[in-house]
Design a protein around this motif. Structure first.
Motif, PDB file in Angstrom:
ATOM      1  N   UNK A 308      -6.032  -5.920  -0.898  1.00  0.00           N
ATOM      2  CA  UNK A 308      -6.421  -5.981  -2.111  1.00  0.00           C
ATOM      3  C   UNK A 308      -7.865  -5.162  -2.418  1.00  0.00           C
ATOM      4  N   UNK A 309      -8.537  -4.774  -1.235  1.00  0.00           N
ATOM      5  CA  UNK A 309      -9.631  -4.199  -1.231  1.00  0.00           C
ATOM      6  C   UNK A 309      -9.507  -2.796  -0.900  1.00  0.00           C
ATOM      7  N   UNK A 310      -8.276  -2.453  -0.621  1.00  0.00           N
ATOM      8  CA  UNK A 310      -8.003  -1.264  -0.248  1.00  0.00           C
ATOM      9  C   UNK A 310      -8.602  -0.188  -1.201  1.00  0.00           C
ATOM     10  N   UNK A 311      -8.425  -0.363  -2.580  1.00  0.00           N
ATOM     11  CA  UNK A 311      -8.895   0.748  -3.088  1.00  0.00           C
ATOM     12  C   UNK A 311     -10.294   1.124  -3.329  1.00  0.00           C
ATOM     13  N   UNK A 312     -10.766   0.014  -2.646  1.00  0.00           N
ATOM     14  CA  UNK A 312     -12.313   0.379  -2.463  1.00  0.00           C
ATOM     15  C   UNK A 312     -12.708   1.329  -0.996  1.00  0.00           C
ATOM     16  N   UNK A 313     -11.729   0.851  -0.233  1.00  0.00           N
ATOM     17  CA  UNK A 313     -12.027   1.483   1.130  1.00  0.00           C
ATOM     18  C   UNK A 313     -11.893   2.911   1.112  1.00  0.00           C
ATOM     19  N   UNK A 314     -10.770   3.449   0.737  1.00  0.00           N
ATOM     20  CA  UNK A 314     -10.552   4.781   0.679  1.00  0.00           C
ATOM     21  C   UNK A 314     -10.528   5.520   2.215  1.00  0.00           C
ATOM     22  N   UNK A 315     -10.390   4.848   3.072  1.00  0.00           N
ATOM     23  CA  UNK A 315     -10.595   5.289   4.357  1.00  0.00           C
ATOM     24  C   UNK A 315      -9.420   6.409   4.690  1.00  0.00           C
ATOM     25  N   UNK A 316      -9.444   7.063   5.700  1.00  0.00           N
ATOM     26  CA  UNK A 316      -8.577   8.018   5.969  1.00  0.00           C
ATOM     27  C   UNK A 316      -7.301   7.378   6.330  1.00  0.00           C
ATOM     28  N   UNK A 317      -7.176   6.076   6.952  1.00  0.00           N
ATOM     29  CA  UNK A 317      -5.848   5.294   7.123  1.00  0.00           C
ATOM     30  C   UNK A 317      -5.841   4.263   6.208  1.00  0.00           C
ATOM     31  N   UNK A 318      -4.612   3.823   6.170  1.00  0.00           N
ATOM     32  CA  UNK A 318      -4.539   2.541   5.239  1.00  0.00           C
ATOM     33  C   UNK A 318      -3.337   1.834   5.995  1.00  0.00           C
ATOM     34  N   UNK A 319      -3.461   0.569   6.154  1.00  0.00           N
ATOM     35  CA  UNK A 319      -2.686  -0.079   6.857  1.00  0.00           C
ATOM     36  C   UNK A 319      -1.265  -0.143   6.057  1.00  0.00           C
ATOM     37  N   UNK A 320      -1.330   0.147   4.774  1.00  0.00           N
ATOM     38  CA  UNK A 320      -0.019   0.233   3.916  1.00  0.00           C
ATOM     39  C   UNK A 320       0.607   1.533   3.819  1.00  0.00           C
ATOM     40  N   UNK A 321      -0.061   2.472   4.574  1.00  0.00           N
ATOM     41  CA  UNK A 321       0.236   3.763   4.148  1.00  0.00           C
ATOM     42  C   UNK A 321       0.642   4.550   5.418  1.00  0.00           C
ATOM     43  N   UNK A 326       4.607   4.597   1.255  1.00  0.00           N
ATOM     44  CA  UNK A 326       4.110   3.366   0.903  1.00  0.00           C
ATOM     45  C   UNK A 326       4.762   2.283   1.991  1.00  0.00           C
ATOM     46  N   UNK A 327       4.108   1.660   2.640  1.00  0.00           N
ATOM     47  CA  UNK A 327       4.480   0.753   3.634  1.00  0.00           C
ATOM     48  C   UNK A 327       4.662  -0.714   2.936  1.00  0.00           C
ATOM     49  N   UNK A 328       4.217  -0.878   1.648  1.00  0.00           N
ATOM     50  CA  UNK A 328       4.178  -2.171   0.881  1.00  0.00           C
ATOM     51  C   UNK A 328       5.439  -2.810   1.033  1.00  0.00           C
ATOM     52  N   UNK A 329       5.716  -3.793   1.549  1.00  0.00           N
ATOM     53  CA  UNK A 329       6.918  -4.427   1.535  1.00  0.00           C
ATOM     54  C   UNK A 329       8.028  -3.862   0.342  1.00  0.00           C
ATOM     55  N   UNK A 330       9.068  -3.568   0.851  1.00  0.00           N
ATOM     56  CA  UNK A 330      10.174  -3.318  -0.336  1.00  0.00           C
ATOM     57  C   UNK A 330       9.700  -2.212  -1.155  1.00  0.00           C
ATOM     58  N   UNK A 331       8.797  -1.242  -0.794  1.00  0.00           N
ATOM     59  CA  UNK A 331       8.419  -0.116  -1.601  1.00  0.00           C
ATOM     60  C   UNK A 331       8.857   0.985  -1.164  1.00  0.00           C
ATOM     61  N   UNK A 332       8.376   1.694  -0.015  1.00  0.00           N
ATOM     62  CA  UNK A 332       9.092   2.799   0.447  1.00  0.00           C
ATOM     63  C   UNK A 332       8.694   4.016  -0.321  1.00  0.00           C
ATOM     64  N   UNK A 333       7.709   3.747  -1.446  1.00  0.00           N
ATOM     65  CA  UNK A 333       7.653   4.993  -2.313  1.00  0.00           C
ATOM     66  C   UNK A 333       6.728   6.041  -1.532  1.00  0.00           C
ATOM     67  N   UNK A 334       7.264   7.324  -1.805  1.00  0.00           N
ATOM     68  CA  UNK A 334       6.748   8.509  -1.114  1.00  0.00           C
ATOM     69  C   UNK A 334       5.496   9.049  -1.579  1.00  0.00           C
ATOM     70  N   UNK A 335       4.443   9.243  -1.010  1.00  0.00           N
ATOM     71  CA  UNK A 335       3.154   9.700  -1.447  1.00  0.00           C
ATOM     72  C   UNK A 335       2.638  10.701  -0.496  1.00  0.00           C
ATOM     73  N   UNK A 336       2.422  11.683  -1.098  1.00  0.00           N
ATOM     74  CA  UNK A 336       2.076  12.874  -0.171  1.00  0.00           C
ATOM     75  C   UNK A 336       0.721  12.771   0.496  1.00  0.00           C
ATOM     76  N   UNK A 337      -0.293  12.024  -0.204  1.00  0.00           N
ATOM     77  CA  UNK A 337      -1.529  11.941   0.294  1.00  0.00           C
ATOM     78  C   UNK A 337      -2.178  10.622   0.175  1.00  0.00           C
ATOM     79  N   UNK A 338      -3.249  10.420   0.774  1.00  0.00           N
ATOM     80  CA  UNK A 338      -3.977   9.351   0.678  1.00  0.00           C
ATOM     81  C   UNK A 338      -4.378   8.812  -1.041  1.00  0.00           C
TER      82      UNK A 338
END
Length: 696
Positions: A308-321, A326-338
């Motif tokens: 939930x604080x991910x949007x603040x971090x904006x780091x190069x890597x994201x545990x959900x990406x 998108x690695x959000x459970x059950x999502x798998x939406x394709x995202x080209x970049x961060x």
DNA sequence: TTAATAATAAACAGGA
DNA sequence: ATCCTGTTTATTATTA
């Protein structure tokens, strides 16, 4: 059933304490209560039932966790002297009717407390699940009926509305049920320590199997579609309802629904209030996290926060990406970049009901995995233990033993261990205790947590000190509870834990203070006791070193000084075995045991002549099951072929071949036997209580 | 009741 | 002289 087994433990509490008889009666009734409740699940109001059991379990749980919290909230550095947290104990003040959780906590050893809690919670969850299931089925049935009726009436709109209402109810039920389960977890299970966590939360496992979780994910993921559909008032019932149903069939939903949703209005339609609630819910985890962090480093709270604080971090890597999606459970939406991912995250996985529900599920998934890990770890340990001691153990009397009996031993043990029940962690290691003098450990561990006490029981036969310590290491480190071991066994453990199996006096001191909060005070007392023990017991051998003197352990001597009561003729052994209630024990096994003890009696020289691994292994093995494992931990060199020298020199240092172990051997055997035997027995009991425990 | 075991306390000695 | 280490004795509690 589970409750009963837990109280069974209590019931067998020693009769030497003032409060014990009261304890028995109390726990007895408690046990019956729990049992009957479990049986009459369908008749009694489930809410009442849950309430009752919840109170029982949570009362104990609260106390236990409180103790843990007090111990753990302080800086957990080992060396830091902690303010002694002592619970004033006055068993004499106990009235027969009143057993406070505090007293319970003091009476029960940590593992037993855990076991009790887990059992109670498992029971609760199980019943909860059953009840929910029933409700769910009923509801589903209703839904179908409605559908049919509506179909006949051909009133599309009405149908839609009714179905919508049910649909919403279903969803709400799911959420409430999840929340309920999670609440239970949080109250009782979440803050268990890693070591102890290995045995924790079987309840959840009962409530959920991995398949359930998978389904759950799909269904939870399916919620939004329902939501959307409802928004458009054109829901596709065929899919959504079946989805929800399949979910709920495995999951259940609460009756509680009706009071939180009086008119069947979904929470989805009241986003504001609910979001506030959700946020509160989530933050409660985030807040709770720091306290528990050192307990469960991999806890979900961190995950949540991350999410939930991910949007603040904006780091190069994201545990959900990862891997462009998108690695959000059950999502798998394709995202080209961060950036796109973040955008997606914020839009699709914002803080709403769905996300929260998914978070919950993820939490459960994590916990599920933790449980699985715990089980597998335990199994591994059992396997190692088994492989470790087996090859050597039968050796001394291998001749008389036929393969069949050996196999039966093997089987019994291997049967007993892998179960991974909440209880075994300790009982597996101290199998003898529950039956023969079960409560002794209990009473000794907490009953007189303070001041001069006498406790030695756990040391009596087969000291489970290694595993007990392994399991409750953190507990003893932090809680100002006197460890239920004798000084001798502790010293021995300390020494054997050392890389070269020798310690200076000071190092022993340090080990005590490092391992036990209790020994961080009254230093004069226990240090004197340590010295006294070192000097007094022949099993501790002082070896002059270049840089002074070190203390080592003479395992043979250590075994020798073991309980004399259990020694005796094979007949005695035999009688004891049968007296232990192992009627099912096969006769040849008994005979083999008796014979083997005889052979031991007749070949005392073996002890001295064979300084080889087998002897040592036998001692180690029989002493405490996990000490072999412990060796693995302490020094990597440990292997089935444990180097004889490790004990060898100690054995030689101080050897008194003359007075042979005419009694020590049978004792050892007995201890071994007891382990092999009691375990299955113990197991059986628990197995009845936790029928669904072992899921694989 | 008794014996064994363990915890505790304390006296004492030797060495650093 | 003091502390640490180690030994020994005595007392008490617990348990079988």
């Amino acid at each position: 059933m589970m409750v009963e087994s837990a109280t069974e433990t209590i019931r067998t509490t020693p009769s030497n304490q003032n409060g014990v008889s009261s304890l028995s009666s109390q726990s007895d009734s408690g046990g019956r209560e729990g049992g009957s409740n479990g049986d009459t699940n369908g008749e009694i109001s489930p809410v009442d039932l849950l309430h009752l059991q919840q109170q029982q379990a949570l009362q104990a749980a609260r106390q236990f966790l409180l103790q843990q919290a007090t111990g753990l909230s302080s800086p957990s550095s080992n060396e830091v002297k902690q303010a002694p947290v002592q619970v004033p104990v006055s068993m004499a003040m106990m009235t027969p009717q009143m057993i406070t959780p505090q007293q319970m906590q003091q009476i029960l050893s940590p593992p037993q407390l855990q076991a009790l809690l887990q059992q109670q919670q498992a029971l609760m969850l199980q019943q909860l699940q059953e009840y929910y299931k029933k409700q769910q089925e009923q509801l589903h049935l209703q839904l179908l009926t409605q559908q049919q009726q509506a179909g006949k009436q051909a009133k599309e709109q009405q149908l839609g509305n009714k179905q919508l209402a049910f649909q919403q109810q279903l969803i709400q039920m799911q959420q409430l049920q999840q929340q309920h389960l999670l609440n239970l977890q949080r109250q009782g299970l979440v803050s268990l320590q890693p070591g102890q966590g290995t045995v924790a939360m079987p309840a959840l496992q009962q409530a959920m199997c991995p398949a359930d979780l998978q389904q759950l994910w799909k269904d939870v993921a399916g919620v939004p579609s329902t939501e959307d559909a409802m928004k458009h008032e054109g829901l596709d019932l065929s899919t959504t309802s079946s989805n929800s149903t399949s979910y709920s069939a495995s999951k259940v939903s609460p009756q509680i629904t009706h009071h939180s949703l009086p008119n069947g209005q979904s929470s989805i339609h009241t986003p504001k209030r609910d979001r506030a609630r959700l946020f509160e819910w989530i933050s409660s985890f985030s807040k709770a996290e720091p306290a528990d962090e050192h307990l469960m480093p991999h806890s979900k709270g961190g995950y949540l926060q991350n999410t939930h604080s991910s949007h603040e971090e904006h780091t190069a890597t994201h545990p959900l990406y990862g891997h462009g999606e998108c690695k959000w459970p059950g999502c798998e939406a394709l995202c080209e970049d961060m950036g796109q991912f973040i955008k997606h995250l914020n839009s699709e996985h914002a803080l709403d009901d769905r996300s929260t529900a998914q978070c919950r599920v993820q939490m459960q998934v994590v916990q599920q995995l933790e449980i699985q890990l715990a089980k597998e770890s335990e199994r591994l340990q059992a396997m190692m233990t088994h492989l470790h001691m087996r090859p050597s153990e039968p050796k001394p009397f291998s001749q008389p033993l036929n393969l069949a009996s050996n196999a039966s031993i093997l089987k019994r043990e291997s049967d007993a261990y892998p179960e991974g029940l909440p209880h075994p962690p300790t009982s597996a290691a101290a199998p003898i205790t529950p039956l023969r003098q079960g409560p002794s450990v209990i009473s000794s561990s907490g009953l007189h947590g303070v001041g001069p006490i006498r406790r030695r029981n756990s040391d009596k036969f087969c000291t489970p000190i290694a595993s007990e310590l392994a399991q409750n290491c953190e507990f003893y480190k932090n809680a100002d509870v006197r460890p239920p071991f004798t000084y001798a066994s502790l010293i021995r453990h300390a020494i054997l834990e050392a890389p070269d199996r020798q310690l200076t006096l000071n190092e022993i001191y340090n080990w005590f203070t490092r391992m036990f909060a209790y020994f961080r005070r009254n230093t004069a007392t226990w240090k004197n006791a340590v010295r006294h023990n070192l000097s007094l017991h022949k099993c501790f051998v002082r070896v002059e070193n270049v840089k002074g003197a070190v203390w080592t352990v003479d395992e043979v001597e250590y075994q020798k000084r073991r309980p004399p009561k259990m020694t005796g003729s094979p007949t005695l052994v035999k009688n004891m075995i049968s007296g232990l209630g192992f009627g099912s024990l096969n006769a040849s096994y008994q005979a083999a045991l008796a014979e083997s003890s005889l052979s031991l009696l007749n070949s005392p020289t073996m002890v001295n002549t064979s300084t080889g691994g087998s002897l040592n292994m036998m001692h180690v093995g029989h002493d405490d099951v996990s000490s072999t494992v412990e060796q693995v931990n302490s020094n990597g060199s440990c292997s089935p072929g444990l180097s004889p020298q490790q004990y060898g020199h100690q054995v030689h240092v101080k050897e008194e071949p003359a007075e042979m172990e005419e009694d020590s051997r049978p004792v050892s055997l007995m201890a071994k036997v007891s382990q092999n035997l009691v375990l299955p027995g113990d197991e059986r009991e628990i197995e009845e209580d936790l029928p669904t425990e072992d899921l694989e």
